[in-house]
Design a protein around this motif. Structure first.
Motif, PDB file in Angstrom:
ATOM      1  N   TYR A  88       0.807  -1.213   0.000  1.00 58.06           N
ATOM      2  CA  TYR A  88       0.000   0.000   0.000  1.00 58.06           C
ATOM      3  C   TYR A  88       0.845   1.270   0.000  1.00 58.06           C
ATOM      4  CZ  TYR A  88      -3.482  -3.518   1.137  1.00 58.06           C
ATOM      5  OH  TYR A  88      -4.271  -4.646   1.120  1.00 58.06           O
ATOM      6  N   LEU A  89       1.952   1.283   0.750  1.00 56.17           N
ATOM      7  CA  LEU A  89       2.827   2.450   0.675  1.00 56.17           C
ATOM      8  C   LEU A  89       3.465   2.560  -0.708  1.00 56.17           C
ATOM      9  CD1 LEU A  89       4.692   2.694   4.110  1.00 56.17           C
ATOM     10  CD2 LEU A  89       2.720   3.983   3.303  1.00 56.17           C
ATOM     11  N   GLY A  90       3.731   1.414  -1.323  1.00 57.79           N
ATOM     12  CA  GLY A  90       4.279   1.433  -2.678  1.00 57.79           C
ATOM     13  C   GLY A  90       3.298   2.001  -3.677  1.00 57.79           C
ATOM     14  N   ILE A  91       2.026   1.617  -3.569  1.00 56.23           N
ATOM     15  CA  ILE A  91       1.007   2.170  -4.460  1.00 56.23           C
ATOM     16  C   ILE A  91       0.898   3.677  -4.254  1.00 56.23           C
ATOM     17  CG2 ILE A  91      -1.476   2.238  -4.900  1.00 56.23           C
ATOM     18  CD1 ILE A  91      -1.512  -0.797  -4.384  1.00 56.23           C
ATOM     19  N   GLU A  92       0.888   4.114  -2.993  1.00 57.20           N
ATOM     20  CA  GLU A  92       0.838   5.557  -2.724  1.00 57.20           C
ATOM     21  C   GLU A  92       2.042   6.271  -3.314  1.00 57.20           C
ATOM     22  OE1 GLU A  92      -1.808   6.252   1.290  1.00 57.20           O
ATOM     23  OE2 GLU A  92       0.366   6.047   1.517  1.00 57.20           O
ATOM     24  N   PHE A  93       3.214   5.669  -3.225  1.00 56.49           N
ATOM     25  CA  PHE A  93       4.422   6.275  -3.784  1.00 56.49           C
ATOM     26  C   PHE A  93       4.296   6.414  -5.297  1.00 56.49           C
ATOM     27  CE2 PHE A  93       8.722   6.197  -5.499  1.00 56.49           C
ATOM     28  CZ  PHE A  93       9.390   7.101  -4.688  1.00 56.49           C
TER      29      PHE A  93
END
Length: 377
Positions: A298-303
């Motif tokens: 999820y942090l990767g998608i946000e990034f």
């Protein structure tokens, strides 16, 4: 004058000339990544890796290259040919060493024929064949090829494919915009997992490699080793290599961290290309519901959304990724088997394997996380 050289390391290569051949900014074939592995103990003979790169020079300038290795086993490749090796050796042959074109330990699609034109790509392929035959090897293999490199291989090379799970950015303005395209059940589950992580009391953030301290690199590497120890595997990446990544690639390395009182207790390490985020390593010493998904996905998608990256490749395998918005994407490899009888047997087996994998894709897509009324990324 044009010359082709075989290199047992990259020390003599000009880094700028090497990197100028990489069109998509793929970090796993850049000079710093590959040379760093050589310098910092990740590639060793007892691990089955010996550098055997091809380099084409024209009037002293590097114009094409292929990162390649003599392999004494098939570990760290992620295109599995153990059954081929067993069959060949039962028939009395020596499958190892073989020649491999790849980014070591990195199941990441990317350029394997570093060249600016198709003619030089074909010369590199011919060079791989010539080296295989000159050394009396059983085979040559090139793994996780880009589609743009496939035409350089003629019909003598066996074609093989598999699936990975990738996320694609459809111009989302924020994470909630991504969620709206999912089915209601998947959207609800993701929100619940994110809430579990945020309610844990841990300080969760994405940190750039250039900002990470030496002591934190030590902690990150220890977490990486923990993951491999739990699975009974060997962690090939060394602490000096982790530090080297931070120094040499800077913000092209990103780390999702979870801290407790300032101490890193869980992490996911990423690499950044021109348009793609790559998930690589995970480790944790705490058990927190939802934390793995928060850091790794999820942090990767946000990034990606925040930095307008088009694709997120979180690593090999894992059907559970589909429930988080990742869809099956085809990966390619090519294989040159010297023995014609062995080639024919494997070629026939690959026909059946291809049918099975196409059926697997159809089965997967019956469980797409995206609502049918929404465009699928």
């Amino acid at each position: 004058m044009t010359e082709i050289h075989v290199l047992d390391n990259l020390a003599s290569v000009d880094a700028a000339q090497w990197d100028a051949l990489i069109a998509d900014g793929n970090p796993f074939v850049c000079y710093a990544f590959l040379r760093g592995m050589e310098e910092h103990g990740c590639l060793r003979h007892d691990y089955g890796w010996q550098a055997h790169h091809l380099a084409i020079y024209h009037d002293g300038k590097l114009v094409a290259a292929a990162p390649a290795y003599l392999k004494g086993n098939s570990h760290g490749e992620f295109v599995f040919d153990f059954s081929w090796a067993n069959a060949f050796e039962r028939a009395g042959g020596d499958y190892y060493p073989k020649l491999l074109g790849a980014a070591p330990y990195s199941p990441v699609p990317g350029p394997r024929l570093l060249a600016t034109n198709d003619t030089d790509k074909r010369k590199l392929v011919a060079g791989l064949v010539a080296e295989t035959e000159r050394l009396g090897l059983s085979s040559a293999h090139v793994n996780f090829l880009l589609e743009a490199d496939l035409p350089a291989f003629d019909e003598r090379w066996l074609q093989r494919f598999d699936w990975q799970f990738h996320w694609h950015n459809r111009g989302y303005r924020h994470f909630e915009a991504f969620l709206t395209g999912l089915t209601g059940k998947k959207r609800k589950n993701i929100r619940q997992e994110r809430r579990q992580a945020s309610d844990s009391g841990l300080q969760i953030a994405m940190e750039a490699g250039s900002t990470i301290s030496d002591s934190d690199w030590r902690a990150l590497h220890a977490l990486y080793e923990t993951t491999f120890d739990m699975k009974g595997n060997h962690a090939a990446m060394t602490l000096p290599f982790f530090r080297h990544l931070g120094r040499s690639l800077g913000d092209r390395v990103q780390v999702a961290t979870a801290r407790m009182d300032g101490r890193i207790v869980a992490m996911a390490l990423f690499m950044v290309g021109n348009s793609t985020l790559y998930g690589r390593y995970w480790g944790s010493v705490v058990e927190v519901p939802g934390l793995h998904f928060e850091l790794c996905y999820y942090l990767g998608i946000e990034f990606c959304i925040a930095n307008q990256l088009q694709t997120f490749e979180p690593g090999a395998q894992g059907e559970h990724k589909m429930a988080r918005g990742f869809l099956p994407t085809r990966t390619h490899s090519r294989h040159y088997l010297v023995n014609e009888s062995f080639d024919l047997a494997v070629r026939n087996a690959l026909v059946h394997e291809a049918h099975s994998r196409e059926a697997y894709y159809e089965e997967l897509m019956e469980h797409s996380p995206y609502a049918p009324t929404r465009p699928r990324p």
